[in-house]
Structure formats: structure tokens, C-alpha cells
Design an enzyme around this catalytic site. Structure first.
Site, PDB file in Angstrom:
ATOM      1  N   GLN A   1      -7.757  -0.213   3.171  1.00 48.34           N
ATOM      2  CA  GLN A   1      -8.670  -0.797   4.164  1.00 48.34           C
ATOM      3  C   GLN A   1      -9.960  -1.310   3.521  1.00 48.34           C
ATOM      4  O   GLN A   1     -10.571  -2.246   4.009  1.00 48.34           O
ATOM      5  CB  GLN A   1      -9.029   0.222   5.250  1.00 48.34           C
TER       6      GLN A   1
ATOM      7  N   ASN B   1      -8.348   3.972   8.210  1.00 46.38           N
ATOM      8  CA  ASN B   1      -7.771   2.848   8.944  1.00 46.38           C
ATOM      9  C   ASN B   1      -7.908   2.966  10.455  1.00 46.38           C
ATOM     10  O   ASN B   1      -7.843   1.967  11.156  1.00 46.38           O
ATOM     11  CB  ASN B   1      -6.298   2.673   8.570  1.00 46.38           C
TER      12      ASN B   1
ATOM     13  N   CYS C   1       1.738   3.048  13.135  1.00 46.66           N
ATOM     14  CA  CYS C   1       2.864   3.953  12.883  1.00 46.66           C
ATOM     15  C   CYS C   1       2.896   5.045  13.931  1.00 46.66           C
ATOM     16  O   CYS C   1       3.943   5.609  14.232  1.00 46.66           O
ATOM     17  CB  CYS C   1       2.726   4.594  11.508  1.00 46.66           C
TER      18      CYS C   1
ATOM     19  N   GLY D   1       0.803  -1.214   0.000  1.00 44.53           N
ATOM     20  CA  GLY D   1       0.000   0.000   0.000  1.00 44.53           C
ATOM     21  C   GLY D   1       0.842   1.272   0.000  1.00 44.53           C
ATOM     22  O   GLY D   1       0.532   2.227  -0.713  1.00 44.53           O
TER      23      GLY D   1
ATOM     24  N   THR E   1      12.256  -7.965 -10.760  1.00 45.69           N
ATOM     25  CA  THR E   1      11.750  -9.323 -10.979  1.00 45.69           C
ATOM     26  C   THR E   1      10.450  -9.505 -10.213  1.00 45.69           C
ATOM     27  O   THR E   1      10.366  -9.168  -9.031  1.00 45.69           O
ATOM     28  CB  THR E   1      12.803 -10.347 -10.507  1.00 45.69           C
TER      29      THR E   1
ATOM     30  N   SER F   1      -3.430  -3.406  -0.809  1.00 47.28           N
ATOM     31  CA  SER F   1      -2.307  -4.115  -0.179  1.00 47.28           C
ATOM     32  C   SER F   1      -2.744  -5.513   0.243  1.00 47.28           C
ATOM     33  O   SER F   1      -3.843  -5.696   0.766  1.00 47.28           O
ATOM     34  CB  SER F   1      -1.843  -3.319   1.040  1.00 47.28           C
ATOM     35  N   GLY F   2      -1.859  -6.500   0.031  1.00 50.69           N
ATOM     36  CA  GLY F   2      -2.199  -7.893   0.307  1.00 50.69           C
ATOM     37  C   GLY F   2      -2.438  -8.223   1.770  1.00 50.69           C
ATOM     38  O   GLY F   2      -3.380  -8.941   2.109  1.00 50.69           O
ATOM     39  N   HIS F   3      -1.586  -7.672   2.646  1.00 48.15           N
ATOM     40  CA  HIS F   3      -1.635  -8.163   4.031  1.00 48.15           C
ATOM     41  C   HIS F   3      -2.802  -7.626   4.842  1.00 48.15           C
ATOM     42  O   HIS F   3      -3.009  -8.025   5.987  1.00 48.15           O
ATOM     43  CB  HIS F   3      -0.299  -7.901   4.748  1.00 48.15           C
TER      44      HIS F   3
HETATM   45  C1  LIG Z   1      -1.810  -0.369   5.971  1.00 51.96           C
HETATM   46  C2  LIG Z   1      -2.191   0.829   5.170  1.00 51.96           C
HETATM   47  C3  LIG Z   1      -1.314   1.382   4.223  1.00 51.96           C
HETATM   48  C4  LIG Z   1       0.072   0.836   4.005  1.00 51.96           C
HETATM   49  O1  LIG Z   1       0.058  -0.415   3.370  1.00 51.96           O
HETATM   50  P1  LIG Z   1       1.359  -1.339   3.442  1.00 51.96           P
HETATM   51  O2  LIG Z   1       1.058  -2.474   2.533  1.00 51.96           O
HETATM   52  O3  LIG Z   1       1.521  -1.749   4.862  1.00 51.96           O
HETATM   53  O4  LIG Z   1       2.511  -0.509   2.947  1.00 51.96           O
HETATM   54  C5  LIG Z   1      -1.746   2.472   3.497  1.00 51.96           C
HETATM   55  N1  LIG Z   1      -2.965   3.001   3.688  1.00 51.96           N
HETATM   56  C6  LIG Z   1      -3.841   2.489   4.580  1.00 51.96           C
HETATM   57  C7  LIG Z   1      -5.188   3.109   4.713  1.00 51.96           C
HETATM   58  C8  LIG Z   1      -3.481   1.404   5.351  1.00 51.96           C
HETATM   59  O5  LIG Z   1      -4.346   0.923   6.249  1.00 51.96           O
END
Ligand SMILES: *Cc1c(COP(=O)(O)O)cnc(C)c1O
Length: 389
Positions: free
Chosen positions: A177, A149, A323, A69, A235, A197-199
Site C-alpha cells: 500500500q 490496507n 478478501c 504482492g 520466463t 505490487s504493480g496494480h
Molecule cells: C493488495 C495487497 C497485497 C497483495 O498483493 P497482490 O499483488 O494483489 O497479490 C498484499 N499486501 C497488501 C497490504 C495489499 O494491499
């Protein structure tokens, strides 16, 4: 352990891990190589791109893989600024964006950009009239997050998209989110760029994508090879890409049931806290909020102490964003919705997954009651308050 920090990160789903494994052990070829082993990797990335594009109503060649993200946000803002600065240098965003957007904006200000940071109301919704008023002939980009978030507020994407389209301004949204929690159609919402973002959706860490509408002129962010149609060298992270797609498939498959379950638990927890803990205020929009988000401010309490005591009871939670934890600054989001510093400090974010149970919610409320009482009993401000009642 009770895990209630799914906005910070999620558990990688077993089916996602399973989908990824062969791309570490068996199909480890470089996706750019000619031989069969390489083409297995290439095939997997093509399929993943198709799966992800379909979830958004986009085309596969509009999906660009990134390392998550933060990279997607950085790329969207910096590259649009670079490509369109001859047209103008004005960008509109909001005060409650993730730091990946806000700190990029601060960086761009040093490069000569002018940024308008929109206010939000007490529920965390951006002011649409202020948005319209902020638009100038030299405005090149509007970047407003899909859902916040920290407090979970979902923004009026349709309205913002319409305003952007009406004025011919590009619209980026940080949907990290929202993606996988809410249905999204980028064309219907007039979204030109979207970060995911994947996680955050039970996928692996270190992988994400930026959707870029094909009409957007944008340069490469990482220079090197020709990967990602020459726009993002390096890659391909094939296991990550496969995992991202598997996670998205899973998220969209279970979305309805997961949402229903989470909303039920969320509202149960919210109502118990409101009934049983005095001087607790729900932050964020009462209805237009992510199904899994709960955010409270407890007066006369330090958020950090609350987290430590919850951790001792095996409860993982967060105060503001991960953060922000570790610094003593109160959350910029809570300040933006108008909380005074002392209330912003005493905030607690609980974010659910479909695996949480009602019993866990009961445990959390019982533990919270004890902890809040104990922390308040140590606060001189609380004593004064009791005396003056
Ligand atoms: C977690 C988050 C990000 C950052 O994503 P990462 O994959 O951890 O770099 C950016 N924006 C929002 C709203 C998020 O919750």
C-alpha cells in the site's frame, strides 16, 4: 460511476499501457534468448530494475520480480524461515497484516515456526515496547507492514528498523500500500526485504517485486531456469516488468501533487461524514494515515448492505479487505484495533485516487446519509436506541 476502491486495485494508467504494448506486439522475444529480439526484452528488464531500485535507494541486483504482492510476501517469509531456521524459528509480525503474511505465518507454524503477533493500539499502530520484549535469541525475522490496507495507518518504520538492526534481526515489510504513495528509503529505514505490487499504483496486475538486501541469504522460491539470478525461475513477464517500472516512475513523479490533492479530499470527506452522520467513527490513525484512505464504522449498520446500496448508486467501495468480503467474519484489523463485532461489521472503506473530485465527495456524502438512515430505520437495535435516548 464513482470509483473509491483504490486500495483493492487501481486503473492502469494510459502511459503505463502505452509503455507495455510494444512488449506484447513487437518485442516479444524471450529475455534469455541470444538473438537481437531477445536482447530487446532483456534490455527492458534491466532498465526497469534500475528504475525501481532507484525509487527505494537500493541496488538493481536487489530487486527480484514476482507475480505480485502475495508472492513477494510468501517468498520473504518462507525463504527466510528456510534459510535461517538453523539459527532460530521465531518470527515477529503484527495482528493487522494482510492475509498474504498472516496465512503464510499460519503455514509456517505448521512447519515448526513460532510466531508472535504484536498488538496494535486503537489507531492501529504496533506496540514498540511489546516488540522489544518479544525479541528472543532465536528471533530471525520481524515482518511489519508499512501501511495498512484497511485503515491506512502508517507504522513507525524507522523505529522498527532500528530495533531490528540493533538486535541483528532481518526486517521485512509488506509495502504494497505504501510503495508509490510514500517516499521510501530502504537503507535509511534498515529494511532488508520489501514487498511491492504493480496494480496498487496504477500498474498492471500480476507483477510485483521483492527487494532483498544483498546481505540476506535466501533460496529460490520458484525452481526452474536461472532467471532473476537463479532465485525466481520462469520466463520474465516483460510487459508486466516494463509496466511496473512505468507505473513507479509515474507514481514518484506525481507523488507530491497527488498526495496534496488526496489529503484535501480525504479530510473534506472525513469531516463531512463526522459532522453529518451520527454514530460514525473514523477508524485508523487521524494523522499517520495513507493520503487516500478513509475508513468509518457506522453503528447499527451491516457493511455488506451498505456496499450493495452504494453500488446501486454507482459508488464502488469496500468493507474491510476484498478478501474478507464474501465471508461473514468481521475484519481482523478492525477487531485488532478494539472494535466490537457489531461495529466491525458496519465498516466502510473509501480509498481515493488523484482523479476523484470534490463533487464526487459531495455525492458520496449525500448518498451515504440517505442509505445510512434507511438501513438504520430497518434495524430493531436502532429503534431501541432511539426509544432509550
Ligand atoms: C493488495 C495487497 C497485497 C497483495 O498483493 P497482490 O499483488 O494483489 O497479490 C498484499 N499486501 C497488501 C497490504 C495489499 O494491499
Amino acid at each position: 460511476m464513482i470509483y473509491l476502491d483504490n486500495a483493492a486495485t487501481t486503473k492502469t494508467a494510459p502511459e503505463v499501457v502505452e509503455a507495455m504494448l510494444p512488449y506484447f506486439t513487437e518485442y516479444y522475444g524471450n529475455a534469455s534468448s541470444i538473438y537481437k529480439l531477445g536482447s530487446e526484452s532483456k534490455k527492458a528488464t534491466i532498465e526497469a530494475r534500475e528504475i525501481l531500485a532507484e525509487t527505494l535507494g537500493a541496488e538493481p541486483n536487489e530487486i527480484y520480480f514476482t507475480a505480485g504482492g502475495s508472492e513477494s510476501d510468501n517468498w520473504a517469509l518462507k525463504a527466510v524461515y528456510e534459510a535461517y531456521r538453523n539459527k532460530g524459528n521465531h518470527i515477529i509480525t503484527s495482528k493487522i497484516e494482510h492475509h498474504a503474511v498472516l496465512h503464510t505465518c499460519e503455514y509456517l507454524e505448521k512447519q515448526g515456526a513460532e510466531i508472535t503477533y504484536l498488538d496494535v493500539d486503537e489507531n492501529g499502530v504496533v506496540d514498540l515496547e511489546q516488540l522489544e520484549r518479544a525479541i528472543r535469541p532465536d528471533t530471525i525475522l520481524i515482518s511489519v507492514m508499512y501501511a495498512n490496507n484497511e485503515i491506512g495507518t502508517i507504522q513507525p518504520m524507522q523505529e522498527i528498523g532500528k530495533i531490528a538492526a540493533k538486535h541483528g534481526i532481518l526486517f521485512h515489510t509488506d509495502a504494497v500500500q505504501a510503495y508509490g504513495q510514500l517516499p521510501i528509503d530502504v537503507k535509511e529505514l534498515h529494511i532488508d526485504l520489501l514487498s511491492a505490487s504493480g496494480h496498487k499504483l496504477n500498474g498492471p496486475k500480476g507483477i510485483g517485486f521483492l527487494y532483498i538486501d544483498k546481505k540476506v541469504r535466501i533460496r529460490s522460491f520458484i525452481h526452474g531456469g536461472q532467471q532473476e539470478r537463479g532465485r525466481r525461475a520462469g520466463t520474465e513477464n516483460v510487459p508486466g516488468i516494463v509496466g511496473m517500472a512505468a507505473a513507479a516512475q509515474r507514481a514518484f513523479r506525481i507523488m507530491e501533487e497527488k498526495t496534496r490533492k488526496e489529503i484535501k479530499l480525504r479530510d473534506y470527506l472525513i469531516s463531512r461524514i463526522q459532522k453529518e452522520i451520527p454514530y460514525a467513527k473514523l477508524n485508523g490513525h487521524p494523522v499517520k494515515r495513507l493520503p487516500n484512505n478513509i475508513n468509518f464504522s457506522f453503528e447499527y449498520i451491516e457493511g455488506e448492505s451498505l456496499l450493495i446500496m452504494l453500488d446501486m448508486k454507482g459508488i464502488c467501495a469496500s468493507s474491510g479487505s476484498a478478501c474478507t468480503s464474501g465471508t461473514l467474519d468481521p475484519s481482523h484489523v478492525l477487531l485488532a484495533i478494539g472494535l466490537p463485532h457489531e461495529k466491525a461489521h458496519g465498516s466502510l472503506r473509501l480509498t481515493l485516487s488523484e482523479e476523484n473530485t470534490r463533487e464526487e465527495m459531495d455525492t458520496v456524502v449525500e448518498e451515504l446519509k440517505v442509505i445510512v438512515d434507511r438501513l438504520r430505520s430497518m434495524s430493531p437495535l436502532w429503534e431501541d436506541k432511539l426509544k432509550n435516548l
